[in-house]
Scaffold this active site. Structure first.
Site, mmCIF file in Angstrom:
data_model
loop_
_atom_site.group_PDB
_atom_site.id
_atom_site.type_symbol
_atom_site.label_atom_id
_atom_site.label_comp_id
_atom_site.label_asym_id
_atom_site.label_seq_id
_atom_site.Cartn_x
_atom_site.Cartn_y
_atom_site.Cartn_z
ATOM 1 N N GLY A 39 0.833 -1.193 0.000
ATOM 2 C CA GLY A 39 0.000 0.000 0.000
ATOM 3 C C GLY A 39 0.867 1.242 0.000
ATOM 4 O O GLY A 39 2.001 1.206 0.495
ATOM 5 N N HIS A 86 -2.619 7.577 6.753
ATOM 6 C CA HIS A 86 -1.591 8.425 6.122
ATOM 7 C C HIS A 86 -2.186 9.734 5.620
ATOM 8 O O HIS A 86 -1.522 10.773 5.618
ATOM 9 C CB HIS A 86 -0.957 7.693 4.932
ATOM 10 C CG HIS A 86 0.204 6.812 5.297
ATOM 11 N ND1 HIS A 86 1.351 7.287 5.903
ATOM 12 C CD2 HIS A 86 0.414 5.493 5.112
ATOM 13 C CE1 HIS A 86 2.204 6.281 6.077
ATOM 14 N NE2 HIS A 86 1.658 5.174 5.617
HETATM 15 NI NI NI Z 1 2.529 3.269 5.585
#
Ligand code: NI
Length: 176
Positions: free
Chosen positions: A51, A144
């Site tokens: 990811g 994130h």
């Molecule tokens: Ni990460």
């Protein structure tokens, strides 16, 4: 630095861009996002990782790419403006790592199942329900977009140990 021009350098902790809140992708970002997504996927495969969120390549946009490569075959997922709309009360603990904290791993506890709404690259509304590794990965990537790293979910003691170890290892590799 990557030699392949399609690859994007991945920012490492403590780069402050990893701590910023990314802004939603708007109509005017369509071309930029269509150009960015394949480069993010290429950079993620190369790393290798499962990811990658746009802030990790210095683009403060709500864009995430994921590929768990089931049966070792590419199955890329691009999520624009992903939003977790439901989460199970049941929790699951899984070891996590992050391309922005190379070589560092810790057990993180999160909801075992989540439902996300997002837009695909064509701007169509989509929904995904995830469990297992995909649920962990999607929650990690959406974090994130809000400037949150997996180490924020562990104890301060473990976090500080891990961040000190990372700083030491990066210094040894000359990435100071
Ligand atoms: Ni990460």
């Amino acid at each position: 630095m990557p030699t392949d021009p399609t690859l994007l350098p991945i920012l490492l902790v403590p780069d402050l861009r990893l701590r910023a809140k990314a802004r939603p992708v708007g109509q005017g970002d369509a071309d930029a996002v269509r150009a960015l997504a394949p480069r993010m996927l290429a950079s993620m495969y190369k790393a290798p990782g499962i990811g990658l969120a746009a802030p990790q390549v210095g683009e403060l946009l709500r864009l995430v790419v994921v590929d768990l490569q089931p049966e070792d075959k590419p199955a890329p997922l691009v999520l624009v403006n992903p939003e977790i709309v439901a989460a199970s009360t049941e929790l699951a603990t899984r070891e996590e790592g992050c391309l922005s904290l190379p070589g560092q791993y810790a057990d993180v506890t999160r909801p075992a199942r989540v439902k996300l709404r997002y837009l695909d690259l064509e701007g169509a509304k989509r929904e995904i329900e995830a469990e297992g590794l995909l649920a962990t990965c999607l929650q990690h990537e959406v974090d994130h977009l809000n400037g949150v790293l997996f180490v924020d979910h562990i104890s301060a003691l473990k976090r500080n140990m891990l961040l000190r170890k990372l700083a030491k290892e990066l210094k040894a590799r000359g990435w100071e």
